[in-house]
Design a protein around this motif. Sequence first.
Motif, mmCIF file in Angstrom:
data_model
loop_
_atom_site.group_PDB
_atom_site.id
_atom_site.type_symbol
_atom_site.label_atom_id
_atom_site.label_comp_id
_atom_site.label_asym_id
_atom_site.label_seq_id
_atom_site.Cartn_x
_atom_site.Cartn_y
_atom_site.Cartn_z
ATOM 1 N N MET A 273 30.547 13.648 65.709
ATOM 2 C CA MET A 273 29.616 14.027 64.644
ATOM 3 C C MET A 273 30.156 13.680 63.269
ATOM 4 S SD MET A 273 26.708 15.192 63.852
ATOM 5 C CE MET A 273 25.866 15.855 62.430
ATOM 6 N N THR A 274 31.512 13.641 63.149
ATOM 7 C CA THR A 274 32.078 13.233 61.870
ATOM 8 C C THR A 274 31.634 11.824 61.522
ATOM 9 O OG1 THR A 274 33.992 14.658 62.217
ATOM 10 C CG2 THR A 274 34.206 12.932 60.573
ATOM 11 N N THR A 275 31.599 10.936 62.523
ATOM 12 C CA THR A 275 31.110 9.586 62.280
ATOM 13 C C THR A 275 29.654 9.619 61.840
ATOM 14 O OG1 THR A 275 32.649 8.665 63.900
ATOM 15 C CG2 THR A 275 30.738 7.327 63.310
ATOM 16 N N ALA A 276 28.856 10.446 62.476
ATOM 17 C CA ALA A 276 27.450 10.563 62.091
ATOM 18 C C ALA A 276 27.324 11.091 60.669
ATOM 19 C CB ALA A 276 26.714 11.470 63.070
ATOM 20 N N LEU A 277 28.161 12.050 60.289
ATOM 21 C CA LEU A 277 28.117 12.578 58.925
ATOM 22 C C LEU A 277 28.496 11.495 57.931
ATOM 23 C CD1 LEU A 277 27.800 14.908 56.937
ATOM 24 C CD2 LEU A 277 30.169 15.559 57.417
ATOM 25 N N ARG A 278 29.523 10.728 58.242
ATOM 26 C CA ARG A 278 29.930 9.640 57.349
ATOM 27 C C ARG A 278 28.786 8.653 57.151
ATOM 28 N NH1 ARG A 278 33.791 7.773 60.232
ATOM 29 N NH2 ARG A 278 35.484 8.971 59.278
ATOM 30 N N GLU A 279 28.111 8.329 58.230
ATOM 31 C CA GLU A 279 27.006 7.376 58.120
ATOM 32 C C GLU A 279 25.828 7.965 57.359
ATOM 33 O OE1 GLU A 279 26.238 6.366 62.151
ATOM 34 O OE2 GLU A 279 27.947 4.994 62.303
ATOM 35 N N SER A 280 25.566 9.249 57.530
ATOM 36 C CA SER A 280 24.400 9.842 56.878
ATOM 37 C C SER A 280 24.611 10.016 55.376
ATOM 38 C CB SER A 280 24.046 11.187 57.522
ATOM 39 O OG SER A 280 25.094 12.118 57.369
ATOM 40 N N VAL A 281 25.839 10.295 54.931
ATOM 41 C CA VAL A 281 26.061 10.453 53.485
ATOM 42 C C VAL A 281 26.261 9.111 52.792
ATOM 43 C CG1 VAL A 281 27.014 12.758 53.760
ATOM 44 C CG2 VAL A 281 28.575 10.812 53.666
ATOM 45 N N GLY A 282 26.592 8.069 53.540
ATOM 46 C CA GLY A 282 26.757 6.752 52.940
ATOM 47 C C GLY A 282 27.972 6.676 52.037
ATOM 48 N N ARG A 283 27.993 5.669 51.194
ATOM 49 C CA ARG A 283 29.158 5.425 50.338
ATOM 50 C C ARG A 283 29.086 6.141 48.995
ATOM 51 N NH1 ARG A 283 32.615 1.365 51.388
ATOM 52 N NH2 ARG A 283 32.740 0.567 49.257
ATOM 53 N N TYR A 284 27.880 6.538 48.576
ATOM 54 C CA TYR A 284 27.721 7.137 47.252
ATOM 55 C C TYR A 284 26.808 8.349 47.311
ATOM 56 C CZ TYR A 284 29.417 2.515 45.939
ATOM 57 O OH TYR A 284 30.163 1.371 45.838
ATOM 58 N N GLY A 285 27.173 9.354 46.532
ATOM 59 C CA GLY A 285 26.325 10.514 46.352
ATOM 60 C C GLY A 285 26.344 10.942 44.903
ATOM 61 N N VAL A 286 25.555 11.957 44.601
ATOM 62 C CA VAL A 286 25.500 12.520 43.253
ATOM 63 C C VAL A 286 25.989 13.963 43.313
ATOM 64 C CG1 VAL A 286 23.915 13.388 41.485
ATOM 65 C CG2 VAL A 286 23.730 11.033 42.289
ATOM 66 N N HIS B 152 15.629 22.027 59.112
ATOM 67 C CA HIS B 152 15.923 20.627 58.760
ATOM 68 C C HIS B 152 17.217 20.202 59.451
ATOM 69 C CE1 HIS B 152 12.856 21.000 55.606
ATOM 70 N NE2 HIS B 152 13.445 22.118 55.246
ATOM 71 N N PRO B 153 17.191 19.908 60.719
ATOM 72 C CA PRO B 153 18.420 19.597 61.460
ATOM 73 C C PRO B 153 19.203 18.439 60.845
ATOM 74 C CG PRO B 153 16.568 19.895 62.959
ATOM 75 C CD PRO B 153 15.993 19.859 61.583
ATOM 76 N N GLY B 154 20.509 18.671 60.677
ATOM 77 C CA GLY B 154 21.403 17.617 60.225
ATOM 78 C C GLY B 154 21.382 17.315 58.749
ATOM 79 N N ARG B 155 20.649 18.090 57.966
ATOM 80 C CA ARG B 155 20.483 17.757 56.546
ATOM 81 C C ARG B 155 21.394 18.553 55.607
ATOM 82 N NH1 ARG B 155 15.435 16.319 55.000
ATOM 83 N NH2 ARG B 155 16.428 15.945 52.980
#
Length: 288
Positions: A1-14, A94-97
């Motif tokens: 799931m850590t990999t999934a979290l990394r992919e879902s947040v992407g490279r940039y956030g605010v 909101h699963p996974g959000r």
Amino acid sequence: MTTALRESVGRYGVWSIELRSEDPDRRGELDEAAAELEELGFGAIWLGGNSTADHAAPLIGATRHIVVGTSIQSVWQQDAATSATGFTEVEAAHPGRFVLGLGVSHGPLVKDYRRPYAAMTGYLDELDRAGVPADRRVLAALGPRMLELSRDRAAGAIPYLVTPEHTADARGTLGEGPLLAPEFKVVPEPDADRARKTARAYLGRYLQLPNYTRNFLRLGFTEADLADGGSDRLVDAVFAWGDESRIRERVTAFHEAGADHVALQVVTGGTGDTLPREQWRRLASLLV
């Protein structure tokens, strides 16, 4: 799931304290801004100011897929049972959000502050018993012990007010698996004197907090760097300012040091009531 979290947040956030406003008259404005950040391509919104699931839920409801996390929720502010209930409610809707970002705050800000590492481990124990999965929580870790806890009992770390050198050290502690998502401040000002003046006005409050000052000293800064709002050397290390090329270069340095994701905080010197939406758009065009 850590990999999934990394992919879902992407490279940039605010990273934003403004988006956690509790003013009901601003609800529409905040929801609209969150939806625009999603459209701009940011992968995550990180809510500052001791935020909770209650602050995240409306923004999640106003968007389709962007992740919203607390950065941070103090373990002294809300008991673990209440945090677990909030997480469960948002997850059901909101699963996974939603990502629960936790930290131990600072002695000068918390009455009866004591044994912060033990307080965090005890809090995580309670979250475990309540069924909050480790891979949906992250820790605001600065020092080695808390980084190890981020590796062993969370999905990773969201260090605040750090440098690429800290990121490199943190990656060495975390290893390759856990998420590493440092916060980084951007002053959209090309003039050095004006940019540093804005940065110092913001940085000063943090130089009163020993968790940050100890971390700066670990990174090789001196007591002189911490005086008078911070030396040029310190300001230039923890803020990006300048033209677009310089800002891009500074943000890229975090990725090169091992960050998976960088949470960008725009610092304008304003009152904090105005959303820096134009600056977010500029960052998106520059980075995302």
